[in-house]
Design an enzyme around this catalytic site. Structure first.
Site, PDB file in Angstrom:
ATOM      1  CG  LEU A 212      39.107  31.705  38.106  1.00 62.61           C
ATOM      2  CD1 LEU A 212      40.516  31.472  38.623  1.00 62.61           C
ATOM      3  CD2 LEU A 212      38.168  32.054  39.249  1.00 62.61           C
ATOM      4  CG  HIS A 213      35.320  36.989  34.064  1.00 66.51           C
ATOM      5  ND1 HIS A 213      34.438  36.121  34.659  1.00 66.51           N
ATOM      6  CD2 HIS A 213      34.657  38.173  33.963  1.00 66.51           C
ATOM      7  CE1 HIS A 213      33.297  36.737  34.894  1.00 66.51           C
ATOM      8  NE2 HIS A 213      33.399  37.983  34.481  1.00 66.51           N
ATOM      9  NE  ARG A 214      32.163  38.256  38.876  1.00 66.88           N
ATOM     10  CZ  ARG A 214      31.281  39.138  38.434  1.00 66.88           C
ATOM     11  NH1 ARG A 214      31.578  40.426  38.459  1.00 66.88           N
ATOM     12  NH2 ARG A 214      30.112  38.760  37.973  1.00 66.88           N
ATOM     13  NE  ARG A 247      39.304  42.512  32.841  1.00 71.78           N
ATOM     14  CZ  ARG A 247      39.824  42.454  34.059  1.00 71.78           C
ATOM     15  NH1 ARG A 247      40.015  41.285  34.632  1.00 71.78           N
ATOM     16  NH2 ARG A 247      40.156  43.549  34.703  1.00 71.78           N
ATOM     17  CG  ASP A 290      35.345  35.072  38.378  1.00 71.56           C
ATOM     18  OD1 ASP A 290      34.840  34.678  37.314  1.00 71.56           O
ATOM     19  OD2 ASP A 290      36.478  35.600  38.431  1.00 71.56           O
TER      20      ASP A 290
END
Length: 371
Positions: A212-214, A247, A290
Site C-alpha cells: 500500500l502506498h497511494r 512513504r 494499490d
C-alpha cells in the site's frame, strides 16, 4: 546502413521493468541504437540500482540525477535536463531520431515535452491507459504524453478505444501486448529458484502479500487504521507479508499505527528487489495492493488480487483477470479476503498478447519504421 539513435528514458522503478525487455529486443536490430537515459526521479540503492542488477539491464549511458520533489519542481528539472541531453545528441555524435518513453511517471511526460519541442518524434509504450480520474497525477501524465506522441504502443484493447475516442489516427496505434509481462515471464524461473521464501519462513500458497502506498489509502489515519485491522484479523488464518514503502512507513509512524503491524500473522518487512519480490508474489495465495503493475502481474500469474483503488487504468485485469476493485473500503476488503480463503473467488485468465513477446513486436515496428 543508416543508424537510428533512440533516446530511451527511464526515471522510476516501474520504468525499468518496462524498458529492460525492449532493450533486449532492440539488440537484434543493428540499425537501431538505443541510448538509455536515467532521469534519477527515483535514485537510491533500493529503488534504482538493485533493479538494474536484478533485471540484467545495462547501466544508463546518461544519468541526470534530478531527485525527488514536488510535481512541478521535479517535472521542470527533468524537462530542462532532458532537453539539454537531446540537443547535445547521442554519445558518439549525430542526432536522436526518436524518443521512447514508458509508463506514466513524471519522467515520461517531461521527456516527451522536451522531445516534441525539439521536433523529435515520440513512441509511448503502454499508451492509451485511462483511469478517468484526473486527481491522479499519473492520469495527467498519460493524457499529455499520448497527445504529443505519434507512435502509440498499447497493452490492452481498452487502450485502443481510448485513443480512438481522443482522435488519434489508426496509423499511430499498435496493440503489442504488455512489456511488464515480458519481464515477469523472463525472470520468473530465476526468481522462484531463489531462497526468498525459506529466508522468510514461508511456504508456496500459504501466505499473502500486501503493498500500500497511494494517498487514498495511507494519508488518513481513519482510512489506514481500519484497513490494518482487517489485515491483522485475516492474518490469523493466513500469514500476510507487508513490504512497506518508505512513504507508507512515514505515515504509519506519524499516525502512531506501527504497533498494529506486529503480532498475529502480519509481517512487515523492508522493500525488496524485483527478483525477491517476484518470488513472493508469484507463489502467494493472494495479493492486496494499490499498485498498477501488480494488478497486471497478478493476472499473468493467476493470483487473486484485491486492488485497493476505486478505479483502474487497466480494466482488463478486472474484466478478464484476477483483480477486484476494493477502493479503501475495509468491509469490502474483509468480504473479498474471506472469498479467497474459502476458495470461492473468481479464477481469471491471462489476456491475449501478454505472452512475453510484446517487446519483440515493438522492436520490429521500430525497425520497419527505420527501413
Amino acid at each position: 546502413m543508416t543508424i537510428r539513435n533512440l533516446a530511451c528514458v527511464v526515471g522510476a522503478r516501474p520504468n525499468f521493468m518496462k524498458m529492460a525487455p525492449l532493450l533486449r529486443a532492440l539488440a537484434a536490430y543493428p540499425r537501431l541504437r538505443p541510448v538509455l537515459i536515467h532521469t534519477g526521479q527515483h535514485y537510491d540503492e533500493n529503488l534504482s540500482d538493485v533493479f538494474f542488477e536484478d533485471l540484467g539491464m545495462k547501466r544508463p549511458e546518461i544519468c541526470l540525477e534530478v531527485g525527488s520533489g514536488k510535481h512541478g519542481e521535479q517535472t521542470a528539472r527533468i524537462l530542462e535536463r532532458v532537453e539539454a541531453v537531446l540537443e547535445q545528441g547521442p554519445p558518439g555524435g549525430g542526432r536522436y531520431d526518436r524518443l521512447i518513453v514508458v509508463g506514466d511517471v513524471n519522467s515520461t511526460m517531461a521527456a516527451a515535452l522536451a522531445a516534441t519541442k525539439l521536433g523529435i518524434p515520440i513512441a509511448h509504450v503502454e499508451a492509451g491507459l485511462r483511469s478517468f480520474d484526473r486527481t491522479m497525477p499519473e492520469e495527467i501524465n498519460r493524457i499529455v504524453t499520448d497527445a504529443i506522441s505519434d507512435l502509440l504502443l498499447v497493452s490492452e484493447p481498452a487502450g485502443l478505444e481510448n485513443l480512438r475516442r481522443e482522435g488519434h489516427p489508426e496509423s499511430q496505434l499498435h496493440l503489442v501486448g504488455n512489456v511488464m509481462i515480458d519481464t515477469l515471464l523472463h525472470l520468473l524461473p530465476k526468481a522462484q529458484a531463489r531462497d526468498t521464501l525459506a529466508r522468510h519462513g514461508l511456504r508456496p500458497g500459504d501466505y499473502g502479500v500486501v503493498t500500500l502506498h497511494r494517498p487514498s489509502n495511507v494519508d488518513r489515519p481513519e482510512v489506514l487504521g481500519p484497513l490494518l485491522d482487517v489485515l491483522r484479523e485475516a492474518s490469523d488464518d493466513l500469514r500476510l507479508v507487508f513490504p512497506i514503502h518508505p512513504r507508507t512507513r512515514q505515515r504509519l509512524q506519524r499516525f502512531g499505527l506501527m504497533d498494529r503491524l506486529h503480532g498475529n500473522g502480519l509481517a512487515p518487512m523492508a522493500p525488496l528487489g524485483y527478483l525477491d519480490f517476484l518470488a513472493l508474489t508469484s507463489q502467494a495465495r493472494l495479493i492486496v495492493t494499490d499498485s498498477g503493475g501488480l494488478q497486471e502481474e497478478s493476472t499473468a500469474l493467476g493470483v487473486p488480487c484485491l486492488t485497493m483503488r476505486a478505479n483502474t487504468e487497466r480494466p482488463i485485469t478486472v474484466e478478464l483477470g484476477t483483480s477486484t476493485l476494493i477502493g479503501n473500503d475495509a468491509e469490502a476488503l474483509q468480504t473479498r479476503l474471506r472469498e479467497v480463503l474459502a476458495g470461492t473467488y473468481k479464477r481469471g485468465e491471462r489476456p491475449a498478447l501478454w505472452d512475453g513477446r510484446a517487446a519483440e513486436r515493438i522492436a520490429a515496428i521500430l525497425d520497419r519504421e527505420a527501413a
